[in-house]
Scaffold this motif. Structure first.
Motif, PDB file in Angstrom:
ATOM      1  N   TRP A 318       0.832  -1.209   0.000  1.00 47.18           N
ATOM      2  CA  TRP A 318       0.000   0.000   0.000  1.00 47.18           C
ATOM      3  C   TRP A 318       0.867   1.260   0.000  1.00 47.18           C
ATOM      4  N   VAL A 319       1.888   1.274   0.846  1.00 46.33           N
ATOM      5  CA  VAL A 319       2.741   2.456   0.957  1.00 46.33           C
ATOM      6  C   VAL A 319       3.456   2.728  -0.370  1.00 46.33           C
ATOM      7  N   PHE A 320       3.972   1.687  -1.008  1.00 43.91           N
ATOM      8  CA  PHE A 320       4.646   1.892  -2.289  1.00 43.91           C
ATOM      9  C   PHE A 320       3.661   2.327  -3.367  1.00 43.91           C
ATOM     10  N   ALA A 321       2.479   1.731  -3.371  1.00 45.60           N
ATOM     11  CA  ALA A 321       1.488   2.104  -4.387  1.00 45.60           C
ATOM     12  C   ALA A 321       1.029   3.550  -4.208  1.00 45.60           C
ATOM     13  N   SER A 322       0.788   3.964  -2.969  1.00 39.53           N
ATOM     14  CA  SER A 322       0.314   5.330  -2.737  1.00 39.53           C
ATOM     15  C   SER A 322       1.414   6.365  -2.929  1.00 39.53           C
ATOM     16  N   SER A 323       2.676   5.922  -2.898  1.00 39.85           N
ATOM     17  CA  SER A 323       3.781   6.877  -3.047  1.00 39.85           C
ATOM     18  C   SER A 323       3.920   7.414  -4.470  1.00 39.85           C
ATOM     19  N   VAL A 324       3.249   6.771  -5.435  1.00 41.59           N
ATOM     20  CA  VAL A 324       3.333   7.254  -6.824  1.00 41.59           C
ATOM     21  C   VAL A 324       2.171   8.191  -7.168  1.00 41.59           C
ATOM     22  N   LEU A 325       1.259   8.401  -6.219  1.00 38.36           N
ATOM     23  CA  LEU A 325       0.113   9.265  -6.469  1.00 38.36           C
ATOM     24  C   LEU A 325       0.536  10.731  -6.452  1.00 38.36           C
ATOM     25  N   PRO A 326      -0.220  11.598  -7.113  1.00 35.19           N
ATOM     26  CA  PRO A 326       0.103  13.036  -7.073  1.00 35.19           C
ATOM     27  C   PRO A 326       0.098  13.560  -5.636  1.00 35.19           C
ATOM     28  N   GLY A 327       1.064  14.395  -5.321  1.00 34.02           N
ATOM     29  CA  GLY A 327       1.148  14.981  -3.989  1.00 34.02           C
ATOM     30  C   GLY A 327       1.746  14.094  -2.929  1.00 34.02           C
ATOM     31  N   ALA A 328       2.221  12.907  -3.318  1.00 36.26           N
ATOM     32  CA  ALA A 328       2.827  11.999  -2.343  1.00 36.26           C
ATOM     33  C   ALA A 328       4.124  12.591  -1.808  1.00 36.26           C
ATOM     34  N   PRO A 329       4.420  12.402  -0.513  1.00 40.08           N
ATOM     35  CA  PRO A 329       5.664  12.940   0.054  1.00 40.08           C
ATOM     36  C   PRO A 329       6.915  12.450  -0.669  1.00 40.08           C
ATOM     37  N   ARG A 330       6.862  11.243  -1.238  1.00 36.53           N
ATOM     38  CA  ARG A 330       8.035  10.726  -1.948  1.00 36.53           C
ATOM     39  C   ARG A 330       8.474  11.663  -3.061  1.00 36.53           C
ATOM     40  N   ARG A 331       7.521  12.326  -3.704  1.00 33.64           N
ATOM     41  CA  ARG A 331       7.853  13.211  -4.812  1.00 33.64           C
ATOM     42  C   ARG A 331       8.694  14.399  -4.331  1.00 33.64           C
ATOM     43  N   ARG A 332       8.393  14.890  -3.125  1.00 35.45           N
ATOM     44  CA  ARG A 332       9.187  15.992  -2.578  1.00 35.45           C
ATOM     45  C   ARG A 332      10.632  15.552  -2.339  1.00 35.45           C
ATOM     46  N   VAL A 333      10.783  14.342  -1.777  1.00 32.85           N
ATOM     47  CA  VAL A 333      12.129  13.830  -1.508  1.00 32.85           C
ATOM     48  C   VAL A 333      12.855  13.535  -2.815  1.00 32.85           C
ATOM     49  N   GLU A 335      12.808  15.009  -5.579  1.00 30.74           N
ATOM     50  CA  GLU A 335      13.359  16.201  -6.229  1.00 30.74           C
ATOM     51  C   GLU A 335      14.820  16.399  -5.857  1.00 30.74           C
ATOM     52  N   ARG A 336      15.214  15.906  -4.695  1.00 32.55           N
ATOM     53  CA  ARG A 336      16.602  16.048  -4.273  1.00 32.55           C
ATOM     54  C   ARG A 336      17.403  14.773  -4.458  1.00 32.55           C
ATOM     55  N   ASP A 337      16.763  13.609  -4.181  1.00 33.78           N
ATOM     56  CA  ASP A 337      17.486  12.342  -4.271  1.00 33.78           C
ATOM     57  C   ASP A 337      16.477  11.223  -4.537  1.00 33.78           C
ATOM     58  N   PRO A 338      16.279  10.802  -5.800  1.00 34.66           N
ATOM     59  CA  PRO A 338      15.277   9.773  -6.122  1.00 34.66           C
ATOM     60  C   PRO A 338      15.521   8.447  -5.404  1.00 34.66           C
ATOM     61  N   ARG A 339      16.775   8.025  -5.287  1.00 33.10           N
ATOM     62  CA  ARG A 339      17.059   6.748  -4.638  1.00 33.10           C
ATOM     63  C   ARG A 339      16.731   6.809  -3.151  1.00 33.10           C
ATOM     64  N   LEU A 340      17.089   7.906  -2.517  1.00 33.74           N
ATOM     65  CA  LEU A 340      16.753   8.067  -1.103  1.00 33.74           C
ATOM     66  C   LEU A 340      15.238   8.060  -0.905  1.00 33.74           C
ATOM     67  N   ALA A 341      14.518   8.653  -1.863  1.00 37.43           N
ATOM     68  CA  ALA A 341      13.055   8.711  -1.754  1.00 37.43           C
ATOM     69  C   ALA A 341      12.461   7.309  -1.655  1.00 37.43           C
ATOM     70  N   TRP A 342      12.913   6.395  -2.516  1.00 35.10           N
ATOM     71  CA  TRP A 342      12.373   5.037  -2.484  1.00 35.10           C
ATOM     72  C   TRP A 342      12.797   4.304  -1.214  1.00 35.10           C
ATOM     73  N   ARG A 343      14.025   4.554  -0.747  1.00 32.08           N
ATOM     74  CA  ARG A 343      14.460   3.893   0.491  1.00 32.08           C
ATOM     75  C   ARG A 343      13.631   4.366   1.690  1.00 32.08           C
ATOM     76  N   LEU A 344      13.284   5.649   1.707  1.00 36.44           N
ATOM     77  CA  LEU A 344      12.457   6.164   2.805  1.00 36.44           C
ATOM     78  C   LEU A 344      11.027   5.656   2.703  1.00 36.44           C
ATOM     79  N   VAL A 345      10.549   5.399   1.494  1.00 33.33           N
ATOM     80  CA  VAL A 345       9.238   4.766   1.342  1.00 33.33           C
ATOM     81  C   VAL A 345       9.239   3.400   2.027  1.00 33.33           C
ATOM     82  N   PHE A 346      10.335   2.662   1.843  1.00 32.47           N
ATOM     83  CA  PHE A 346      10.427   1.352   2.511  1.00 32.47           C
ATOM     84  C   PHE A 346      10.493   1.511   4.034  1.00 32.47           C
TER      85      PHE A 346
END
Length: 521
Positions: A318-333, A335-346
């Motif tokens: 659920w967390v990974f699926a919702s992280s690709v939605l518009p406005g998801a916090p992962r998108r903010r992260v 912008e600075r570091d895509p790999r870190l964004a996915w690791r923080l999603v986990f």
């Protein structure tokens, strides 16, 4: 004595296990569960039976209110969409997923009981995760999401839980009625909580008596929860709303003495209530196993493993699926570091630990509820797996994420900016006071010197300069701490020589303690 001794035994166990956890540097809820489990298998050592109808009433209001008071409303508002996806969407998704699997695997369970199980183990508990975040360090965005989710998802889960329990008892369930009940319970609970919080704030601001104010604070969660619960509304949201209202006004309605006593008292209340419940998880397990004598250990272990896997993997999905939605916090992260964004999603997916609320809801099931002992066992199993398995590995997962300590919302220097504003306001007031109080220049000189010294030791944009200032501040604190310790020893020696009494000692100790706390702050 039959009731008092087990309670005292649990409190002693909490103190010992907490200290062991501190020394081992592990989340203390995880160790409390393991320690409680060990104590539960010692014959005749700890046996506590709680009336099901009292479990939610006694434990839930103070836990929710205390957490809500400490919750930053600004951060909640900034992350409304992802928090709703976690606290409503994920709870309902987990409930349906667990109910479907449990109904398929457990003959004779029935859909209402299966949904009750799903609702019980759907809400998360942020206590252990927060302990890890504070010790290791985590982005404030992640902390806000995990703690905000834990605060809000209890309402969704418990409204669904009550609907499932009612359906299991009555044998009837109407979806439209349940949805209408949910909305009415939510709106009504929030309304009652806001009113109670506002009234309590009006009372507190007119008092100047710290013990009385703290006593009133202990009554506020129950004053919000009980009326809402009696009216069939959400007592959970009532307690949370009252806590948010009080927390947003705490700086204006309490005096400094009251605020210090309030915060220390509620810290102790939260520690004891959480500790009691976590130890109780382990202590209750042997009794539950005795009620499942017709099932083999292998079958029970397999059921616990499957349900736990469904809970953990369902959350991650659920967390990974919702992280690709518009406005998801992962998108903010990202912008600075895509790999870190996915690791923080986990990290967010792995931090969905279960705890006090799930336990309280399971224990609150009616004694004659279908498959009650099995539901309790599965709840305890999921709590044990998540608190111990995920709780002990969360530090490793967080470190592997590789966060560099820089916040994503520009809040890295927020505390320094606030201190700088406070110090400057103090300096401005000193300048004004020099004109009003010309005969007190030495005092004003000392105040100005202290404020300028603290201002000069704030962080700067230059990392090397910041490190120099930090080291100088550490050395200053060590010097001040030594001076305060010398004063404390001198006063103690006066008392030991009977030149002053204990009342005088306590008064001077309080002054020195406050001075040291101010220095550390």
């Amino acid at each position: 004595m039959a009731v008092l001794l087990p309670i005292l035994g649990v409190l002693v166990a909490i103190a010992i296990l907490f200290e062991i956890a501190r020394r081992l540097r592990v989340p203390y809820p995880s160790l409390l569960v393991v320690g409680g489990l060990a104590l539960g298998f010692v014959p005749g050592l700890l046996r506590i039976e709680l009336a099901p109808e009292l479990v939610l009433l006694v434990f839930l209001p103070p836990l929710l209110f205390g957490a809500a008071v400490e919750t930053p409303i600004r951060d909640l508002k900034a992350n409304v969409a992802p928090l709703l996806r976690l606290s409503v969407g994920l709870v309902l998704f987990t409930m349906v997923l667990v109910a479907t699997v449990a109904y398929a695997l457990i003959p004779g369970l029935g859909w209402p009981a299966a949904f009750a199980l799903g609702a019980i183990i759907a809400p998360t508990d942020a206590l252990a995760a927060s302990a890890v975040f504070r010790r290791i360090g985590a982005p404030r965005l992640i902390v806000t999401l995990i703690e905000g989710e834990s605060l809000l998802n209890d309402a969704t889960a418990l409204v669904a839980y009550r609907a499932a329990v009612a359906a299991a008892v009555s044998g009837a369930f109407v979806l439209a009625t349940a949805l209408g009940t949910f909305l009415a319970a939510a709106v009504g609970g929030v309304s009652i909580g806001i009113v109670v919080g506002w009234l309590a704030g009006q009372i507190l601001r007119r008092l100047d008596n710290p013990p009385v104010e703290v006593l009133i604070s202990l009554l506020i969660p129950f004053a919000a929860y009980l009326p809402a619960d009696q009216l069939g509304l959400s007592g959970v949201l009532a307690a949370v709303s009252a806590g948010l209202v009080i927390g947003s006004r705490l700086g204006r309605i309490l005096t400094p003495n009251s605020r210090v006593l309030w915060q220390s008292t509620w810290k102790m209340v939260g520690f004891i209530v959480n500790g009691f419940l976590f130890v109780l998880i382990g202590v209750q397990l042997p009794g539950i196993l005795e009620g499942l004598g017709n099932r083999s250990p292998g079958e029970l272990v397999a059921l616990v493993a499957v349900v736990s896997a469904v809970v953990v993997l369902g959350r991650i999905a659920w967390v990974f699926a919702s992280s690709v939605l518009p406005g998801a916090p992962r998108r903010r992260v990202a912008e600075r570091d895509p790999r870190l964004a996915w690791r923080l999603v986990f990290v967010a997916g792995w931090a969905g630990l279960r705890g006090a609320v799930s336990l309280a809801a399971a224990l609150a099931l009616p004694v004659d509820f279908p498959q009650r002992n099995l539901i309790l066992l599965l709840t305890f199993g999921v709590i044990l797996v998540t608190l111990v398995g995920q709780g002990l590995t969360l530090p490793f997962v967080l470190r592997r994420a590789g966060w560099d300590g820089v916040e994503f919302d520009g809040a890295a220097d927020e505390a320094d900016r606030a201190r700088a504003a406070a110090y400057q306001a103090g300096l401005d007031e000193v300048a004004r006071a020099r004109l009003v109080w010309p005969g007190h220049q030495p005092l004003l000189d000392r105040l100005e010197s202290g404020l300028r010294d603290r201002s000069q030791h704030l962080a700067t944009e230059d990392p090397q300069e910041t490190e120099e200032r930090r080291q100088e501040r550490i050395e200053h604190e060590e010097i001040q701490r030594g001076v305060i310790a010398a004063q404390r020893v001198a006063v103690l020696e006066l008392r030991d020589r009977r030149e002053i009494n204990d009342l005088t000692l306590r008064a001077i100790e309080r002054e020195l303690d406050l001075e040291e706390l101010r220095m550390e702050g």
